[in-house]
Enzyme design. Structure first.
Site, short mmCIF file in Angstrom:
data_model
loop_
_atom_site.label_atom_id
_atom_site.label_comp_id
_atom_site.label_asym_id
_atom_site.label_seq_id
_atom_site.Cartn_x
_atom_site.Cartn_y
_atom_site.Cartn_z
N GLU A 117 0.82 -1.20 0.00
CA GLU A 117 0.00 0.00 0.00
C GLU A 117 0.86 1.26 0.00
O GLU A 117 1.95 1.28 0.58
CB GLU A 117 -0.94 -0.01 1.21
CG GLU A 117 -1.98 -1.10 1.07
CD GLU A 117 -2.91 -1.25 2.26
OE1 GLU A 117 -4.08 -1.57 2.05
OE2 GLU A 117 -2.47 -1.05 3.41
N CYS A 130 3.42 8.47 1.29
CA CYS A 130 3.95 7.51 2.25
C CYS A 130 4.17 6.19 1.49
O CYS A 130 3.24 5.56 1.01
CB CYS A 130 2.97 7.34 3.40
SG CYS A 130 3.53 6.17 4.63
N CYS A 137 6.30 -6.93 7.05
CA CYS A 137 7.48 -6.54 7.81
C CYS A 137 7.84 -7.67 8.74
O CYS A 137 6.96 -8.31 9.32
CB CYS A 137 7.20 -5.27 8.62
SG CYS A 137 8.65 -4.66 9.51
N CYS A 141 6.30 -5.47 15.46
CA CYS A 141 6.00 -4.53 16.55
C CYS A 141 4.54 -4.76 16.96
O CYS A 141 3.67 -4.90 16.10
CB CYS A 141 6.21 -3.09 16.11
SG CYS A 141 7.92 -2.79 15.60
N ASN A 327 -3.37 4.38 16.17
CA ASN A 327 -4.45 4.10 15.22
C ASN A 327 -4.89 2.66 15.38
O ASN A 327 -4.07 1.75 15.29
CB ASN A 327 -3.98 4.35 13.79
CG ASN A 327 -3.70 5.82 13.55
OD1 ASN A 327 -4.52 6.67 13.84
ND2 ASN A 327 -2.51 6.13 13.05
N1 SAH Z 1 9.21 0.28 9.83
C1 SAH Z 1 9.47 1.66 9.98
C2 SAH Z 1 8.61 2.55 9.10
C3 SAH Z 1 7.15 2.20 8.93
S1 SAH Z 1 6.07 2.47 10.25
C4 SAH Z 1 9.33 2.07 11.43
O1 SAH Z 1 8.82 1.30 12.22
O2 SAH Z 1 9.77 3.17 11.75
C5 SAH Z 1 5.82 4.23 10.32
C6 SAH Z 1 5.44 4.72 11.73
O3 SAH Z 1 4.10 4.33 12.09
C7 SAH Z 1 6.36 4.14 12.79
O4 SAH Z 1 6.77 5.12 13.69
C8 SAH Z 1 5.45 3.14 13.44
O5 SAH Z 1 5.89 2.81 14.70
C9 SAH Z 1 4.13 3.83 13.42
N2 SAH Z 1 3.00 2.95 13.68
C10 SAH Z 1 2.92 1.63 13.46
N3 SAH Z 1 1.72 1.15 13.85
C11 SAH Z 1 1.02 2.20 14.32
C12 SAH Z 1 -0.32 2.35 14.83
N4 SAH Z 1 -1.15 1.33 14.91
N5 SAH Z 1 -0.71 3.59 15.21
C13 SAH Z 1 0.14 4.65 15.08
N6 SAH Z 1 1.38 4.56 14.59
C14 SAH Z 1 1.83 3.35 14.22
FE1 SF4 Z 2 7.70 -3.12 10.89
FE2 SF4 Z 2 7.52 -2.32 13.39
FE3 SF4 Z 2 7.72 -0.49 11.43
FE4 SF4 Z 2 5.47 -1.97 11.73
S1 SF4 Z 2 6.28 -0.43 13.15
S2 SF4 Z 2 6.52 -1.54 9.83
S3 SF4 Z 2 6.31 -3.96 12.42
S4 SF4 Z 2 9.27 -2.02 12.04
#
Ligand code: SAH
Ligand code: SF4
Length: 401
Positions: A117, A130, A137, A141, A327
């Site tokens: 996406e 974005c 991934c 997380c 979110n």
């Molecule tokens: N993998 C990279 C980039 C993609 S995620 C990273 O983790 O930095 C982009 C941002 O969205 C990151 O800061 C991530 O932690 C955040 N993010 C992920 N899930 C989320 C959620 N459910 N609500 C808000 N932010 C979220």
């Molecule tokens: Fe991957 Fe974590 Fe970034 Fe989500 S927040 S895209 S699981 S590194």
């Protein structure tokens, strides 16, 4: 009271290799050197190579032309040769949704039938794309929807740069010959904050950003590109020297005990190691501050004490702190704190001298907000029809047409 944290996530899984491309070579995403090598291999005479590479580069990345036969400043025979050897292919738009707030989400199909996406977020005076760097991934997380997707593969440089080209097609943003140059760009900024961990797909991300930054093509300046990492420490310095864009770091917690459980990669590189890498960051300066991202999770990391610990931890690092209200996604084990709580947290960070904007959730009605991206087709099937159905992307108009 029950512990709001979920159990420890499993260790990162191994990435399967990307399937080898079949058929004619796709030129999208090759660096200038890669493009020159491909043209040489197809029989372009050595003395013409630099000129042909430059011409083709402009057609592909400045004008957005996909049809070799429309490249009118190349000899007819040479156009036919290009068409025999190469393609100019972008990820296929399978679905396009437009949120009530104007955010657009593209579901794209890449080689092998995988889906990623891309989200376009229009704002006053700017527009941010974005971009995803991987299908899914590996890092799991616990608050991130993308991390729950089992199937993972790296995107190629063409699939990464191609996301910007898809958006430009959809927004009609390629220049028209003879038309006055548009001052305001619809896609003015790019963030590597979609699906995937960009620093675990370093080479493709680096090459894609070289294509995106090239001044004779897509021409986004490096200061308008931000790469977000969850903390792949050994790749942070190479990101500064070899990619050169701005850096965002997903911190999300102020103790290792909590970060271990939110961002499992913390067990490999903990907070102290991560912050040391940032203090040593080759590009660190006041004009190129690091952005710390901090997702706000109710009862987990949102206390005043967390805010105070946060500013102590990052002391001395030129930085700003982006607070991201959590979110929600189906089955998520967390909740978003109240606005009063988020604002109180922001106030503490702000008073310590850091900009602490609260990121306005965008595109929530189409699951396009941070952390909501996931390409599983079952999710699509389960959902009601989107606001706008899939549309074929408009073919760019070749110059002179
Ligand atoms: N993998 C990279 C980039 C993609 S995620 C990273 O983790 O930095 C982009 C941002 O969205 C990151 O800061 C991530 O932690 C955040 N993010 C992920 N899930 C989320 C959620 N459910 N609500 C808000 N932010 C979220
Ligand atoms: Fe991957 Fe974590 Fe970034 Fe989500 S927040 S895209 S699981 S590194």
């Amino acid at each position: 009271m029950t512990d709001p944290l979920p159990p420890l996530a499993p260790e990162p899984r191994l990435l399967p290799r990307r399937p080898p491309a079949s058929g004619p070579l796709n030129l999208v995403g090759l660096t200038r050197a890669g493009l020159a090598a491909a043209l040489a291999a197809a029989g372009t005479p050595e003395r013409q190579l630099a000129m042909r590479t430059g011409q083709l580069w402009q057609w592909i990345y400045h004008w957005g032309v996909r049809d070799f036969l429309a490249m009118t400043n190349l000899a007819r025979d040479y156009r036919a040769l290009l068409a025999r050897h190469f393609t100019l292919a972008l990820p296929e738009v399978v679905r396009r949704e437009v949120s009530a707030d104007g955010t657009r989400k593209y579901l794209l199909r890449v080689e092998g039938g995988h889906e990623v996406e891309t989200v376009y977020i229009p704002e006053e005076g700017r527009g941010t794309l974005c971009v995803s760097s991987q299908v899914g991934c590996t890092l799991t997380c616990s608050f991130c929807h993308t991390g729950t997707q089992p199937l993972v593969r790296n995107l190629s440089a063409g699939e990464i740069a191609g996301q910007l080209m898809v958006a430009r097609d959809d927004l009609g943003e390629w220049p028209r010959p003879g038309a006055p140059r548009r001052e305001e760009r619809l896609v003015s900024n790019l963030v590597l904050m979609g699906m995937g961990e960009p620093l675990l797909n370093f080479e493709a991300v680096r090459d894609a950003m070289a294509v995106v930054m090239d001044g004779e093509g897509l021409a986004l300046s490096r200061r308008r590109i931000t790469l977000s990492t969850s903390g792949v420490v050994p790749m942070i310095a190479p990101a500064a020297t070899e990619i050169g864009c701005l850096l965002a770091v997903s911190l999300h917690a102020t103790t290792d005990a909590v970060r271990d459980r939110l961002v499992p990669i913390n067990r490999r590189w903990n907070i102290a190691t991560l912050l040391q890498a940032l203090r040593d960051y080759p590009r660190l300066s006041n004009s190129e501050r690091i952005t710390f991202e901090y997702v706000m999770l109710e009862g987990v990391n949102d206390a005043d004490e967390d805010a105070r610990r946060l500013v102590r931890l990052i002391a001395g690092i030129p930085a700003k702190v982006n607070l991201i209200p959590f979110n929600e996604w189906p089955g998520a084990p967390f909740r978003r704190p109240s606005w009063a709580r988020i604002e109180a947290f922001a106030e503490i960070v702000h008073r310590a001298g850091y900009a602490a904007p609260i990121r306005t959730p965008r595109g929530g009605d189409i699951m396009a907000a941070c952390g909501q991206l996931k390409s599983a087709t079952e999710r699509l099937r389960a959902r009601r029809p989107p606001a706008v159905a899939a549309t074929a992307t408009a073919a760019p108009r070749p110059p002179g047409a």
